[in-house]
Write an enzyme that holds these catalytic residues in place. Structure first.
Site, PDB file in Angstrom:
ATOM      1  N   SER A 238     -26.097  -3.823  -8.212  1.00 22.47           N
ATOM      2  CA  SER A 238     -27.339  -2.213  -8.707  1.00 22.47           C
ATOM      3  C   SER A 238     -25.806  -1.214  -8.096  1.00 22.47           C
ATOM      4  O   SER A 238     -26.462  -0.311  -7.644  1.00 22.47           O
ATOM      5  CB  SER A 238     -28.768  -2.740  -8.502  1.00 22.47           C
ATOM      6  OG  SER A 238     -29.245  -2.459  -7.248  1.00 22.47           O
ATOM      7  N   LYS A 283     -36.308   2.013  -4.862  1.00 25.10           N
ATOM      8  CA  LYS A 283     -35.618   2.170  -4.482  1.00 25.10           C
ATOM      9  C   LYS A 283     -35.493   4.573  -4.037  1.00 25.10           C
ATOM     10  O   LYS A 283     -35.165   4.288  -3.230  1.00 25.10           O
ATOM     11  CB  LYS A 283     -34.351   2.288  -5.310  1.00 25.10           C
ATOM     12  CG  LYS A 283     -34.241   0.773  -5.614  1.00 25.10           C
ATOM     13  CD  LYS A 283     -33.038   0.451  -6.251  1.00 25.10           C
ATOM     14  CE  LYS A 283     -32.815  -1.183  -6.570  1.00 25.10           C
ATOM     15  NZ  LYS A 283     -31.013  -1.115  -6.885  1.00 25.10           N
TER      16      LYS A 283
END
EC number: 3.4.21.53
Length: 350
Positions: A238, A283
Site C-alpha cells: 500500500s 490511515k
C-alpha cells in the site's frame, strides 16, 4: 470454628480465581486481531537516491495500519474506540499460515518498491531495465503434487531445465504438457537452489495441466541510479504511490511538496495506476494525528460485481472522506487514479 475457617479459605480461593480470570483477560491472547491507526512515517527516513538524502522542506509520508493480537480485555476496549476493528485470523491472513502470510507481505512490499522505482525512473526520463528473476510462488494448492516441497515465498526458475522470461511464458510451457506427466521444477528456497520432480495435475479453472501454484513475476530493477528503500518490518503493497512520489522528488530534484506535509496510500503498478487498499480510515486517522495537510486516496472504481458481493461498499476516496469528516480534520483528501493525478495536483497546489 471449622465453618469459619472453610469460609475464609473459600473467599481466598475465590479471590485468587477472580484474579487469575482478570489476568487471563488482560494477558492471554485470543484468535483475533485488532486493526488500529498505525504509524505515519516520513519517507525521507527510509529512502535515499544515489546515496543522497532528501533535505527539502515538507514531507511525503506513508501511512500504516497497526495490527496486534487481541485479548478479551483489549477486544472489549477496541469496541469503544474509533477506527479500531476486530478481525479473525482468517480475515487477516486469508487462510494462509503465519509464515506464508509474512512471506506474501514481504513479497508485496518488494514488488511495490520495484514498481515505485520503475514509475519514478520513467517520470524522470531515466534509463533502466527490468530483470526477470523467475516465478514467485504466492500459494500452493492442497492437491498439488509439489505441496510440501515448493512453498509460498519460493521462486521457480526453471521447468524441465528450461528458463523463461515471464510467468506467462512459464505457464504456456506447462499447459502444453500432459496431465499426469512428470515435470522437474527448479526453485530457490531460503537462497538455496533445489529441484522437485512430480506429476502435473488437472487445473479446475481451465482443465489444463499445471503444477498447482498461484504465481506472479519476480522482477528487480536495474538502473544506473541507485535507489535504496529501508522499509524495515513494514509489509504489504500500500505504500507504492508514496514511494513513487518521494523517489521522483529526489530523482528530478524538483520541489513537488512546496514545504507541505503530505501523506497518502495506494498500490502502484507498472502502468502507474493507483490501486485500492484496506484500512484507509485508520490511515487517515494516523495522518491527521501527525499533522499532515494533504492525503492522497485511491479513487478506485466500484464494479457491479463488487457491489453485489459487498452491498454498501465504497471507494477508498469515499471511505477517506468519511473518516476525515468524523475526525473533523482540516486535512484535504485528494482522489487519485494514477500517479500523474497526484503530480498534477501538486503542480497546481498553492
Amino acid at each position: 470454628m471449622r465453618i469459619v475457617k472453610n469460609n475464609k479459605l473459600f473467599k481466598r480461593l475465590l479471590i485468587i480465581f477472580l484474579a487469575l480470570v482478570v489476568v487471563a483477560c488482560v494477558v492471554v491472547p485470543i484468535p483475533y486481531y485488532i486493526e488500529e491507526p498505525g504509524e505515519t512515517i516520513d519517507l525521507k527516513e527510509l529512502i535515499t537516491v544515489n546515496n543522497q538524502k532528501d533535505n527539502d522542506k515538507g514531507s511525503f509520508s506513508l501511512t500504516s495500519v497497526g495490527i496486534r493480537r487481541a485479548t478479551v480485555f483489549s477486544a472489549l476496549k477496541a469496541k469503544t474506540e474509533p477506527f479500531h476493528e476486530i478481525i479473525s485470523m482468517d480475515e487477516l491472513t486469508g487462510g494462509a499460515s503465519d509464515d506464508e502470510y509474512m512471506q506474501i507481505q514481504e513479497f508485496n512490499m518488494e514488488t511495490s518498491q520495484n514498481f515505485a522505482i520503475e514509475q519514478a525512473l520513467k517520470l524522470a526520463n531515466k534509463s533502466y531495465e527490468m530483470d526477470y528473476k523467475g516465478v514467485y510462488v504466492l500459494g500452493v494448492e492442497d492437491n498439488s503434487n509439489f505441496s510440501g516441497k515448493i512453498s509460498v515465498g519460493d521462486t521457480v526458475t526453471k521447468a524441465d531445465g528450461k528458463s523463461f522470461t515471464s510467468s506467462e511464458e512459464f505457464m504456456k510451457y506447462v499447459k502444453a504438457q500432459k496431465v499426469g506427466q512428470k515435470m522437474t521444477v527448479t526453485y530457490i528456497h531460503d537462497d538455496k537452489v533445489k529441484e522437485a520432480t512430480e506429476k502435473l495435475i488437472k487445473l479446475p479453472t481451465d482443465k489444463k495441466p499445471g503444477i498447482g501454484i498461484t504465481l506472479t513475476d519476480h522482477t528487480e530493477i536495474d538502473s544506473q541510479d541507485e535507489v535504496k528503500i529501508d522499509a524495515g518490518d513494514i509489509g504489504g503493497p500500500s505504500a507504492g504511490l508514496m514511494f513513487t512520489l518521494e523517489i521522483y522528488e529526489q530523482l528530478s530534484d524538483k520541489d513537488l511538496r512546496q514545504g507541505k506535509k503530505i501523506a497518502g496510500t495506494g498500490t502502484i503498478n507498472s502502468d502507474g495506476e493507483v490501486g485500492r487498499i484496506g484500512g484507509i480510515d485508520k490511515k487517515v486517522a494516523s495522518a491527521a494525528a501527525s499533522g499532515n495537510q494533504i492525503f492522497f486516496a485511491p479513487n478506485d472504481e466500484i464494479t457491479k460485481e463488487m457491489k453485489k458481493a459487498q452491498p454498501g461498499i465504497k471507494s477508498n476516496y469515499e471511505e477517506a472522506k468519511a473518516a476525515a469528516k468524523k475526525l473533523k480534520t482540516d486535512m484535504k483528501i485528494v482522489p487519485v487514479k494514477t500517479v500523474q493525478d497526484a503530480l498534477d495536483y501538486l503542480a497546481k497546489m498553492k
